[in-house]
Scaffold this motif. Structure first.
Motif, PDB file in Angstrom:
ATOM      1  N   SER A  46      22.672  25.825  -3.287  1.00 36.84           N
ATOM      2  CA  SER A  46      23.187  26.176  -4.699  1.00 36.84           C
ATOM      3  C   SER A  46      24.266  27.035  -4.580  1.00 36.84           C
ATOM      4  O   SER A  46      25.288  26.784  -5.433  1.00 36.84           O
ATOM      5  CB  SER A  46      21.980  27.198  -5.426  1.00 36.84           C
ATOM      6  OG  SER A  46      22.496  27.592  -6.881  1.00 36.84           O
ATOM      7  N   LEU A  47      24.699  27.983  -3.483  1.00 39.13           N
ATOM      8  CA  LEU A  47      25.912  28.386  -3.383  1.00 39.13           C
ATOM      9  C   LEU A  47      26.918  27.374  -3.331  1.00 39.13           C
ATOM     10  O   LEU A  47      28.194  27.551  -3.764  1.00 39.13           O
ATOM     11  CB  LEU A  47      25.572  29.608  -2.313  1.00 39.13           C
ATOM     12  CG  LEU A  47      26.942  30.222  -1.973  1.00 39.13           C
ATOM     13  CD1 LEU A  47      27.479  31.259  -3.349  1.00 39.13           C
ATOM     14  CD2 LEU A  47      26.791  31.090  -0.754  1.00 39.13           C
ATOM     15  N   ALA A  48      26.735  26.610  -2.340  1.00 37.18           N
ATOM     16  CA  ALA A  48      27.498  25.453  -2.079  1.00 37.18           C
ATOM     17  C   ALA A  48      27.905  24.612  -3.355  1.00 37.18           C
ATOM     18  O   ALA A  48      29.146  24.486  -3.411  1.00 37.18           O
ATOM     19  CB  ALA A  48      27.259  24.546  -0.996  1.00 37.18           C
ATOM     20  N   ASP A  49      27.059  24.253  -4.222  1.00 30.82           N
ATOM     21  CA  ASP A  49      27.204  23.554  -5.343  1.00 30.82           C
ATOM     22  C   ASP A  49      28.075  24.463  -6.333  1.00 30.82           C
ATOM     23  O   ASP A  49      29.040  23.630  -7.165  1.00 30.82           O
ATOM     24  CB  ASP A  49      25.930  23.406  -5.854  1.00 30.82           C
ATOM     25  CG  ASP A  49      25.254  22.171  -5.627  1.00 30.82           C
ATOM     26  OD1 ASP A  49      25.895  21.606  -4.670  1.00 30.82           O
ATOM     27  OD2 ASP A  49      23.846  22.070  -5.970  1.00 30.82           O
ATOM     28  N   ARG A  50      28.227  25.577  -6.420  1.00 23.64           N
ATOM     29  CA  ARG A  50      28.791  26.663  -7.390  1.00 23.64           C
ATOM     30  C   ARG A  50      30.150  26.870  -6.872  1.00 23.64           C
ATOM     31  O   ARG A  50      31.295  26.923  -7.579  1.00 23.64           O
ATOM     32  CB  ARG A  50      27.843  27.763  -7.688  1.00 23.64           C
ATOM     33  CG  ARG A  50      26.696  27.467  -8.466  1.00 23.64           C
ATOM     34  CD  ARG A  50      26.066  28.532  -9.237  1.00 23.64           C
ATOM     35  NE  ARG A  50      24.947  28.419  -9.674  1.00 23.64           N
ATOM     36  CZ  ARG A  50      23.972  29.039  -9.809  1.00 23.64           C
ATOM     37  NH1 ARG A  50      23.986  30.155  -9.329  1.00 23.64           N
ATOM     38  NH2 ARG A  50      22.601  28.409 -10.481  1.00 23.64           N
ATOM     39  N   HIS A  51      30.351  27.271  -5.501  1.00 23.33           N
ATOM     40  CA  HIS A  51      31.535  27.977  -4.925  1.00 23.33           C
ATOM     41  C   HIS A  51      32.145  27.177  -4.001  1.00 23.33           C
ATOM     42  O   HIS A  51      32.976  27.598  -3.251  1.00 23.33           O
ATOM     43  CB  HIS A  51      31.230  29.399  -4.455  1.00 23.33           C
ATOM     44  CG  HIS A  51      30.614  30.266  -5.803  1.00 23.33           C
ATOM     45  ND1 HIS A  51      31.611  30.533  -6.666  1.00 23.33           N
ATOM     46  CD2 HIS A  51      29.521  30.563  -5.976  1.00 23.33           C
ATOM     47  CE1 HIS A  51      30.745  31.470  -7.539  1.00 23.33           C
ATOM     48  NE2 HIS A  51      29.710  31.193  -7.151  1.00 23.33           N
ATOM     49  N   GLY A  52      31.614  25.820  -3.576  1.00 26.38           N
ATOM     50  CA  GLY A  52      32.091  25.204  -2.466  1.00 26.38           C
ATOM     51  C   GLY A  52      31.366  25.555  -1.037  1.00 26.38           C
ATOM     52  O   GLY A  52      30.592  26.337  -0.919  1.00 26.38           O
ATOM     53  N   ALA A  55      32.254  28.605   1.298  1.00 20.00           N
ATOM     54  CA  ALA A  55      31.534  29.867   0.868  1.00 20.00           C
ATOM     55  C   ALA A  55      30.328  29.934   1.238  1.00 20.00           C
ATOM     56  O   ALA A  55      29.763  30.991   1.761  1.00 20.00           O
ATOM     57  CB  ALA A  55      31.460  30.136  -0.700  1.00 20.00           C
ATOM     58  N   ALA A  56      29.336  28.907   1.342  1.00 22.19           N
ATOM     59  CA  ALA A  56      28.165  28.688   1.820  1.00 22.19           C
ATOM     60  C   ALA A  56      28.178  28.945   3.325  1.00 22.19           C
ATOM     61  O   ALA A  56      27.274  29.847   4.061  1.00 22.19           O
ATOM     62  CB  ALA A  56      27.297  27.419   1.370  1.00 22.19           C
TER      63      ALA A  56
END
Length: 66
Positions: A46-52, A55-56
């Motif tokens: 989810s973090l990768a989907d939102r912030h790249g 970031a993940a």
């Protein structure tokens, strides 16, 4: 076939600090570690989907350390 603990060092530290309540410490460690292990891939995705993806991957060592 047995059940192995995926994180033996945190478990060993917890049991060492339990002082007479090793069974309770082991149970609590397993109960807290299971959901965290199950939820981490979804949270990182989810973090990768939102912030790249960068970031993940930057947050992953922090989560491993925690």
């Amino acid at each position: 076939m047995g059940i192995a603990d995926p994180c033996p060092l945190p478990l060993a530290i917890t049991i060492d600090a339990a002082h007479g309540h090793e069974d309770r410490a082991n149970a609590r460690t397993q109960l807290l570690g299971g959901p965290a292990t199950a939820a981490a891939p979804s949270l990182l995705g989810s973090l990768a989907d939102r912030h790249g993806l960068a970031a993940a991957f930057a947050l992953e060592p922090v989560l491993i350390g925690a």
